[in-house]
Design an enzyme around this catalytic site. Sequence first.
Site, PDB file in Angstrom:
ATOM      1  CD  GLU A 131      -2.410  -1.223   2.794  1.00 48.96           C
ATOM      2  OE1 GLU A 131      -2.943  -0.185   3.578  1.00 48.96           O
ATOM      3  OE2 GLU A 131      -1.980  -2.299   3.567  1.00 48.96           O
ATOM      4  CE  LYS A 137       5.130   5.324   6.887  1.00 45.83           C
ATOM      5  NZ  LYS A 137       5.077   6.546   7.375  1.00 45.83           N
ATOM      6  CG  ASP A 166       3.515  12.413   4.637  1.00 43.79           C
ATOM      7  OD1 ASP A 166       3.440  12.061   5.902  1.00 43.79           O
ATOM      8  OD2 ASP A 166       4.401  13.004   4.161  1.00 43.79           O
ATOM      9  CE1 TYR A 208      -2.990   2.398   9.411  1.00 46.55           C
ATOM     10  CE2 TYR A 208      -3.097   4.381   8.096  1.00 46.55           C
ATOM     11  CZ  TYR A 208      -2.722   3.681   9.443  1.00 46.55           C
ATOM     12  OH  TYR A 208      -2.399   4.118  10.517  1.00 46.55           O
ATOM     13  CE  LYS A 237       9.262   6.707   6.269  1.00 47.04           C
ATOM     14  NZ  LYS A 237       9.556   7.273   7.167  1.00 47.04           N
ATOM     15  CB  CYS A 265      28.762  23.716  29.635  1.00 46.03           C
ATOM     16  SG  CYS A 265      27.020  23.630  29.675  1.00 46.03           S
ATOM     17  CB  CYS A 322      26.887  25.959  33.638  1.00 47.54           C
ATOM     18  SG  CYS A 322      27.644  24.353  33.198  1.00 47.54           S
ATOM     19  CB  CYS A 367      27.308  20.014  30.778  1.00 47.16           C
ATOM     20  SG  CYS A 367      27.634  20.757  32.160  1.00 47.16           S
ATOM     21  CB  CYS A 424      24.348  22.365  33.981  1.00 52.26           C
ATOM     22  SG  CYS A 424      24.192  22.976  32.244  1.00 52.26           S
TER      23      CYS A 424
HETATM   24  P1  AMP Z   1       5.758   6.001  11.175  1.00 55.24           P
HETATM   25  O1  AMP Z   1       5.101   7.108  11.998  1.00 55.24           O
HETATM   26  O2  AMP Z   1       6.985   6.560  10.158  1.00 55.24           O
HETATM   27  O3  AMP Z   1       6.715   4.999  12.197  1.00 55.24           O
HETATM   28  O4  AMP Z   1       4.841   5.462  10.423  1.00 55.24           O
HETATM   29  C1  AMP Z   1       3.631   4.584  10.875  1.00 55.24           C
HETATM   30  C2  AMP Z   1       2.564   5.538  10.448  1.00 55.24           C
HETATM   31  O5  AMP Z   1       2.444   5.275   9.035  1.00 55.24           O
HETATM   32  C3  AMP Z   1       1.536   4.720  11.016  1.00 55.24           C
HETATM   33  O6  AMP Z   1       1.055   5.307  12.321  1.00 55.24           O
HETATM   34  C4  AMP Z   1       0.060   5.145   9.892  1.00 55.24           C
HETATM   35  O7  AMP Z   1      -0.528   6.344  10.454  1.00 55.24           O
HETATM   36  C5  AMP Z   1       0.913   5.652   8.609  1.00 55.24           C
HETATM   37  N1  AMP Z   1       0.477   5.034   7.496  1.00 55.24           N
HETATM   38  C6  AMP Z   1       0.458   5.791   6.192  1.00 55.24           C
HETATM   39  N2  AMP Z   1       0.077   4.794   5.372  1.00 55.24           N
HETATM   40  C7  AMP Z   1      -0.256   3.599   5.925  1.00 55.24           C
HETATM   41  C8  AMP Z   1      -0.373   2.485   5.533  1.00 55.24           C
HETATM   42  N3  AMP Z   1      -0.940   2.227   4.323  1.00 55.24           N
HETATM   43  N4  AMP Z   1      -0.240   1.398   6.531  1.00 55.24           N
HETATM   44  C9  AMP Z   1       0.101   1.280   7.613  1.00 55.24           C
HETATM   45  N5  AMP Z   1       0.336   2.711   8.043  1.00 55.24           N
HETATM   46  C10 AMP Z   1       0.379   3.728   7.306  1.00 55.24           C
HETATM   47 ZN    ZN Z   2      26.429  23.008  31.653  1.00 54.63          ZN
END
Ligand code: AMP
Ligand code: ZN
Length: 666
Positions: free
Chosen positions: A112, A114, A116, A223, A310, A404, A407, A422, A428
């Site tokens: 699938e 991913k 965003d 999903y 990715k 540091c 401090c 530090c 600090c």
């Molecule tokens: P990450 O936050 O990078 O670890 O990715 C995990 C997140 O990817 C999950 O919490 C989902 O919200 C998101 N996600 C987006 N598309 C999908 C998909 N097709 N299957 C599973 N998770 C997904």
């Molecule tokens: Zn410090």
Amino acid sequence: MTTVQGKIQTLREELRQHNYRYYVLDEPSISDFDFDVKLKQLQELELKHPEFADPNSPTQRVGGQVTKNFNTVTHKNRMYSLDNSYSKEDILDWEKRIQKILGDVVLEFTCELKYDGASINLSYENGKFLKAVTRGDGFMGDDVTANVKTIRSIPLVLRGEKMTSFDIRGEIILPLDGFEQMNKDRIEAGEDPYRNPRNTASGSLKLQDSAEVANRPLDCLLYQVVAEKNPFPTHYETLSHAASLGFKVPKTIKLCKNIDEIIEFLEFWDHKRHELPYETDGVVIKVNSLHYQEELGYTAKAPRWALAYKFKAEQASTILNKVTYQVGRTGAITPVANLEPVELAGTIVKRASLHNADQIEKLDLRLKDTVYVEKGGEIIPKIVGIYLAQRGMDTEPIQYITHCPDCGTELQRKEGDAKHYCPNEFGCPTQITGRIQHYISRKAMNIDGLGAESVELLFKNGLINNFADLYDLSPDQIIPLERMAEKSALNMVNGIEASKKIPFEKVLFALGIRFVGETVAKKLARHYKNIDSLMQSSYEELILVDEIGERIAESIIHFFSDQGNRLLIDRLKNYGLNLSIDEALFADQTEILKGKVFVVSGVFQILSRNELKKSIEDNGGKVTGSISKKTSFIIAGDNMGPSKKEKAESLGIPMISEQDYLTMLQ
Ligand code: AMP
Ligand code: ZN
């Protein structure tokens, strides 16, 4: 049924159908105008006949409910992250790992995209939408039901009967065209445009006025279904069924028989993704069989049965102007690259993380260098390389700090540690406030009415020097401070008072012992039951505790050997904080299975797999995913894989039934 009621129902049904056609199928069959006429009719009828009100009526989509504070809700099933991969080799390794656990079976996968956006868990009961909760920290999220209800592509009433009560997970996104339109409107109104669709989508979920959310062109792509009773054997079939119930499940999902088909999918979408109506930064590969998903289970962070791939991140090049240094609550120093601002994947990047001195050296980084920055999954982008051909005469070497920045104490670097520290733990300022800020944070003591800035303010005014001092604060000390009023002072004191009820494991985490995170704190709390026995424990005893390694044990010993820390704990005790576990919660637990390692495989009659695993752990046993020489017993249910059986036999490990196990407990 009265005629009015019948009329209302017909209108609701019609509007639902049109909503579905328009927002999910993208095949409208009436004009917007006709839709609005029908909606108005329904609104008027509902207004006249409040006795027929329904929270899931299409009229409820317009919003109007105002939420000041979103309730925190514990997820029934944790929302995990995903493990990441970046290459074909990573995917092959993953396949090998899971094949090893399952014992070389024939696997099918789904691929699938991913999506965003912001992840969301939607709950349905008896075919009706009940609740929407954000992912939060995976264990707990915010109840954003009123806002999510306004998203038209999410069904409020389901279109089928086969599955009626379940959770379904998806991603709330802002499609690119909707995002651009929103920005056009903002620019026209003289406002700053939003930076990127993802942040705008997740920000939208937390708007107080749901009518405002209703005006945003949000969408929800699903999903995963999480159901106690799922009549389907595979992820693919479950999602297909979800689509028939009215959910928007992208058709881009594909069933793959082998890694080659997966790679084909990745290559195809690496190019094609730029034509999608929404953003995607990768692909999620999942084991299709739900039975094998269960067998594989989860690591502490992510399912073993899924892997995110990715796409190669977008890069930008810019100039490194300066390196500054941050001090963390543990004293660790992190160098930060200050960059000439540059746009990268829709956001303006000004800073990048450099991790430590070694990394600067490894990159051979110099001030005024032209650098490549890349955005991975993290919020802070990183420098991945230098454009050496561009290196001019004006570049200068980076002098890593020796003292540091906060401090002035000389920094130390322990053997084997990548970071400088530090050592001025108690003098600090950033370390002092950092520890208090950690103490009050959401995952720790979760103190309402007290934020990171107030901690700095209280510290600067000499009112607190450590977290125990919080409990001595009185409103009349706080009110005279800048930006403080009577109400906020009272809220703060009440929030601090309420923290005395927080359970022991959270207090233990809040202490900020290095390497003692949430999970480790839980383990320690369960094992030692109270702070005194933990403090008396020796290094040798500590490393015998499940999941406590040398590094953690050392750090715990170091923490409690400090006189100052012991004093703080004494004070917490006197203020009445929970420094032991609530025994009632553990009443059902025994140590009968101590030292025994179980593998659970197959389908069971009396207990569910999860109940079985919990029972083993509650009685002191350990559950692992794969059979090895260390396994004491295999609890075998129906449909146990033949290769697992073979392996168990060849290693001579006893296979017992669920009933045998229950007898063993008695
Ligand atoms: P990450 O936050 O990078 O670890 O990715 C995990 C997140 O990817 C999950 O919490 C989902 O919200 C998101 N996600 C987006 N598309 C999908 C998909 N097709 N299957 C599973 N998770 C997904
Ligand atoms: Zn410090």
